[in-house]
Design an enzyme around this catalytic site. Structure first.
Site, PDB file in Angstrom:
ATOM      1  N   GLN A  50       7.756  -4.367  -4.684  1.00 65.98           N
ATOM      2  CA  GLN A  50       6.947  -4.201  -5.892  1.00 65.98           C
ATOM      3  C   GLN A  50       7.477  -3.049  -6.743  1.00 65.98           C
ATOM      4  OE1 GLN A  50       2.898  -2.335  -6.092  1.00 65.98           O
ATOM      5  NE2 GLN A  50       2.235  -4.438  -6.452  1.00 65.98           N
ATOM      6  N   MET A  73       0.844  -1.201   0.000  1.00 64.60           N
ATOM      7  CA  MET A  73       0.000   0.000   0.000  1.00 64.60           C
ATOM      8  C   MET A  73       0.875   1.246   0.000  1.00 64.60           C
ATOM      9  SD  MET A  73      -3.269  -0.897   2.415  1.00 64.60           S
ATOM     10  CE  MET A  73      -2.383  -1.690   3.753  1.00 64.60           C
ATOM     11  N   ALA A  74       0.747   2.007  -1.090  1.00 65.53           N
ATOM     12  CA  ALA A  74       1.522   3.241  -1.217  1.00 65.53           C
ATOM     13  C   ALA A  74       1.152   4.174  -0.068  1.00 65.53           C
ATOM     14  CB  ALA A  74       1.214   3.895  -2.559  1.00 65.53           C
ATOM     15  N   CYS A 132      -2.226  -0.603 -10.438  1.00 66.59           N
ATOM     16  CA  CYS A 132      -2.438   0.752  -9.911  1.00 66.59           C
ATOM     17  C   CYS A 132      -3.359   1.552 -10.836  1.00 66.59           C
ATOM     18  CB  CYS A 132      -1.107   1.474  -9.735  1.00 66.59           C
ATOM     19  SG  CYS A 132      -1.359   3.130  -9.056  1.00 66.59           S
ATOM     20  N   GLY A 163      -5.171  -5.842   3.266  1.00 65.90           N
ATOM     21  CA  GLY A 163      -4.692  -4.478   3.099  1.00 65.90           C
ATOM     22  C   GLY A 163      -5.288  -3.551   4.132  1.00 65.90           C
ATOM     23  N   ARG A 164      -6.402  -2.904   3.771  1.00 65.67           N
ATOM     24  CA  ARG A 164      -6.943  -1.838   4.612  1.00 65.67           C
ATOM     25  C   ARG A 164      -7.275  -2.302   6.023  1.00 65.67           C
ATOM     26  NH1 ARG A 164     -11.338  -0.271   0.385  1.00 65.67           N
ATOM     27  NH2 ARG A 164     -11.028  -2.494   0.016  1.00 65.67           N
ATOM     28  N   GLY A 218      -8.619  -8.353  -1.593  1.00 64.93           N
ATOM     29  CA  GLY A 218      -9.821  -7.544  -1.652  1.00 64.93           C
ATOM     30  C   GLY A 218     -10.852  -7.934  -0.623  1.00 64.93           C
ATOM     31  N   ASP A 219     -11.068  -7.017   0.321  1.00 63.03           N
ATOM     32  CA  ASP A 219     -12.138  -7.134   1.314  1.00 63.03           C
ATOM     33  C   ASP A 219     -11.950  -8.300   2.281  1.00 63.03           C
ATOM     34  OD1 ASP A 219     -13.099  -5.051  -0.210  1.00 63.03           O
ATOM     35  OD2 ASP A 219     -14.633  -6.235  -1.226  1.00 63.03           O
TER      36      ASP A 219
HETATM   37  C1  LIG Z   1      -3.780   3.352   0.438  1.00 61.63           C
HETATM   38  C2  LIG Z   1      -3.624   2.206  -0.512  1.00 61.63           C
HETATM   39  C3  LIG Z   1      -2.477   2.100  -1.270  1.00 61.63           C
HETATM   40  C4  LIG Z   1      -2.298   1.024  -2.148  1.00 61.63           C
HETATM   41  N1  LIG Z   1      -1.124   0.915  -2.832  1.00 61.63           N
HETATM   42  C5  LIG Z   1      -0.901  -0.182  -3.603  1.00 61.63           C
HETATM   43  C6  LIG Z   1       0.366  -0.399  -4.221  1.00 61.63           C
HETATM   44  O1  LIG Z   1       1.322   0.385  -4.062  1.00 61.63           O
HETATM   45  N2  LIG Z   1       0.510  -1.506  -5.003  1.00 61.63           N
HETATM   46  C7  LIG Z   1      -0.514  -2.402  -5.185  1.00 61.63           C
HETATM   47  O2  LIG Z   1      -0.333  -3.389  -5.893  1.00 61.63           O
HETATM   48  N3  LIG Z   1      -1.704  -2.238  -4.577  1.00 61.63           N
HETATM   49  C8  LIG Z   1      -1.917  -1.163  -3.799  1.00 61.63           C
HETATM   50  N4  LIG Z   1      -3.113  -1.026  -3.147  1.00 61.63           N
HETATM   51  C9  LIG Z   1      -4.135  -2.085  -3.274  1.00 61.63           C
HETATM   52  C10 LIG Z   1      -4.014  -3.112  -2.147  1.00 61.63           C
HETATM   53  O3  LIG Z   1      -2.788  -3.803  -2.209  1.00 61.63           O
HETATM   54  C11 LIG Z   1      -5.173  -4.125  -2.160  1.00 61.63           C
HETATM   55  O4  LIG Z   1      -5.117  -4.879  -3.343  1.00 61.63           O
HETATM   56  C12 LIG Z   1      -6.530  -3.446  -2.060  1.00 61.63           C
HETATM   57  O5  LIG Z   1      -6.529  -2.453  -1.044  1.00 61.63           O
HETATM   58  C13 LIG Z   1      -7.650  -4.441  -1.762  1.00 61.63           C
HETATM   59  O6  LIG Z   1      -7.419  -5.120  -0.561  1.00 61.63           O
HETATM   60  P1  LIG Z   1      -8.125  -4.720   0.858  1.00 61.63           P
HETATM   61  O7  LIG Z   1      -9.605  -4.745   0.638  1.00 61.63           O
HETATM   62  O8  LIG Z   1      -7.633  -5.793   1.787  1.00 61.63           O
HETATM   63  O9  LIG Z   1      -7.655  -3.351   1.229  1.00 61.63           O
HETATM   64  C14 LIG Z   1      -3.308   0.042  -2.280  1.00 61.63           C
HETATM   65  C15 LIG Z   1      -4.474   0.170  -1.516  1.00 61.63           C
HETATM   66  C16 LIG Z   1      -4.642   1.214  -0.642  1.00 61.63           C
HETATM   67  C17 LIG Z   1      -5.897   1.304   0.184  1.00 61.63           C
END
Ligand SMILES: Cc1cc2nc3c(=O)[nH]c(=O)nc-3n(C[C@H](O)[C@H](O)[C@H](O)COP(=O)(O)O)c2cc1C
Length: 361
Positions: free
Chosen positions: A88, A35-36, A118, A242-243, A219-220
Site C-alpha cells: 500500500q 496496519m502501520a 488514513c 485487522g485488529r 471493519g469489526d
Molecule cells: C494500528 C493500526 C494501523 C493501521 N494502519 C493502516 C494502514 O497503514 N493502511 C490502511 O489502509 N489502514 C490501516 N488501518 C486500518 C485497518 O486496515 C482496518 O481498516 C481497520 O482497523 C478496521 O478493521 P478491523 O476492525 O478489522 O481492525 C490500521 C488500523 C490499525 C488498528
C-alpha cells in the site's frame, strides 16, 4: 479453478472459495489488513499460513520511496511465501505515486493498493490519506496515474468520508473504478471516528451495488459468524481482518474454518518466538526489540499470567524474551522446531537490501 470465477459482487461467497482480482488469484476470501506499525513481513507470512488469501503491507510513503529513504525502502522487502501480497502506498501527487507504484511492482508485489483512508493528522496534513476523499478529482488522477504506471492491478482502500455520517465513498467509488481501480476496500467509518463506534456495513452493501469490481469489507470482523454475516449483508467479495489478528493468527483460522479449540500455551509461545525471530531478521535487533513490545500483550494476555507481559516488556533484548518464554512454556521449543521445519527454505527475500535499511545490523 476456472479463471471466470472472478471475485464477483452480489453473489454471496464462501470464505474458503478462491477468487481473482484481475489476473491475481486469491486463495481465500480473507484479507489481512494493512496496519502501520504491525504489518511486518512476519505478520504477513503468518497471516498467509493461517488462512488469509491476501496480505498487505502497511502504508508506504511515496515521498520516502522517491527520496530513497532506507527505512521506507525496507517496506518493499517481500518474502517468497507471502504472495499474493498488496503493497500500500500513500501520497498526494499523481507523478510521485506513479513512481512509487513502479518501485512497488519492481519489488515483486502482486497488487498496488492506494491509501485514501488514513485519518492520522501527520498524513492528512500533507493532503494524503483520507483527505483525498474530499478531493475526488485529485483522487481519480492518482488512481489513473498509478494504474497507467504499472501492469499489476491497482486497488484502493478508503473510509466512508471525512465526517461522521458521510456517504462520500459512494460517490467516489464508481469514479475510482472508472479511473482504473480493480478492487475497492471500504472501512465504513469516518476519518473523524478513527476507530470509535462501529463500522456501518450497510454502506458497504450500497457500494457493492454501485461498482462492478470486487469490494472488500473492512471493519469489526472478529469471528467466523461475523465474517459470514458481513458477507451476507453486503454481498462483498471478501472480508478484511485487522485488529482481531493482532497477536492472534488463530482468529484467522477460526474465521475461515469455524470455531476451533483455543491454542495450547506451547503453540502460542512458539508462534511468538517465531514472530520475534523473523522480525529481528527484518528490522534488526535494536529496532525489533522496541517494535515487538506491543505484541507480547497481544499474544499472551489471557493465555499466560499477567506479570509475564510486564516482565517481557522490561527485558532489554529479544534473546532474553525468547529465553523467558521457553522457561514459561518449555514445550514451545518442540513446536518451534516443527514450525521452522515447515517454513519454506531459500528464496526468502526477493529484494536484496542491506540490513542497515531496517535499522539493525
Ligand atoms: C494500528 C493500526 C494501523 C493501521 N494502519 C493502516 C494502514 O497503514 N493502511 C490502511 O489502509 N489502514 C490501516 N488501518 C486500518 C485497518 O486496515 C482496518 O481498516 C481497520 O482497523 C478496521 O478493521 P478491523 O476492525 O478489522 O481492525 C490500521 C488500523 C490499525 C488498528
Amino acid at each position: 479453478m476456472a479463471r471466470t470465477a472472478t471475485i464477483s459482487r452480489s453473489v454471496q461467497v464462501k470464505l474458503t472459495d478462491s477468487g481473482w482480482i484481475g489476473p491475481v488469484r486469491v486463495p481465500t476470501r480473507i484479507v489481512l489488513a494493512p496496519m502501520a506499525g504491525v504489518s511486518v513481513q512476519a505478520f504477513r507470512r503468518q497471516g498467509r499460513r493461517f488462512g488469509a488469501g491476501l496480505v498487505c503491507s502497511e502504508m508506504v510513503s511515496c515521498a520516502g520511496l522517491h527520496h530513497g529513504n532506507e527505512r521506507t525502502l525496507g517496506y518493499l522487502r517481500i518474502a517468497a511465501d507471502e504472495h499474493p501480497l498488496a503493497v500500500q502506498i500513500f501520497g498526494s501527487e499523481p507523478p510521485l505515486m506513479a513512481e512509487a507504484a513502479r518501485m512497488v511492482e519492481a519489488a515483486g508485489a502482486d497488487l498496488v493498493d492506494v491509501n485514501f483512508g488514513c485519518p492520522v493528522r501527520k498524513v492528512t496534513k500533507t493532503g494524503a490519506g483520507a483527505t483525498l476523499l474530499d478531493e475526488p478529482g485529485r483522487a481519480c488522477r492518482i488512481v489513473e496515474a498509478v494504474a497507467t504506471a504499472v501492469s499489476v492491478p491497482v486497488t484502493v482502500k478508503m473510509r466512508r468520508g471525512l465526517e461522521d455520517g458521510s456517504r462520500t465513498c459512494l460517490a467516489l467509488g464508481p469514479r475510482l473504478v472508472e479511473a482504473g481501480a480493480a478492487s475497492l476496500t471500504l472501512h465504513p467509518r469516518s476519518a473523524r471516528q478513527m476507530y470509535m463506534g462501529r463500522a456501518e456495513h450497510a454502506l458497504t452493501a450500497e457500494l457493492v451495488s454501485l461498482v462492478d469490481v470486487p469490494v472488500v469489507a473492512s471493519g469489526d470482523v472478529t469471528s467466523s459468524q461475523r465474517a459470514r454475516s458481513v458477507l451476507a449483508e453486503t454481498g462483498a467479495a471478501a472480508v478484511m481482518v485487522g485488529r482481531a489478528a493482532q497477536g492472534n493468527p488463530w482468529a484467522l483460522r477460526e474465521i475461515l474454518d469455524g470455531p476451533d479449540e483455543l491454542p495450547e500455551r506451547d503453540e502460542v509461545a512458539a508462534e511468538l518466538i517465531l514472530f520475534v525471530r523473523e522480525t529481528v531478521r527484518e528490522l534488526g535487533e535494536r529496532r525489533a526489540a522496541g517494535f515487538l513490545k506491543k505484541f507480547y500483550g497481544w499474544y499472551l494476555r489471557g493465555r499466560f499470567p499477567r506479570q509475564l507481559v510486564q516482565e517481557l516488556v522490561r527485558l532489554q533484548t529479544t534473546g532474553e524474551v525468547v529465553e523467558r518464554l521457553l522457561e514459561e512454556a518449555p514445550g514451545a521449543a518442540f513446536v518451534f522446531q516443527r514450525l521452522e521445519s515447515e517454513l519454506p527454505v531459500g528464496q526468502e527475500v526477493t529484494l536484496e537490501l542491506p540490513i542497515s535499511a531496517y535499522g539493525g545490523g
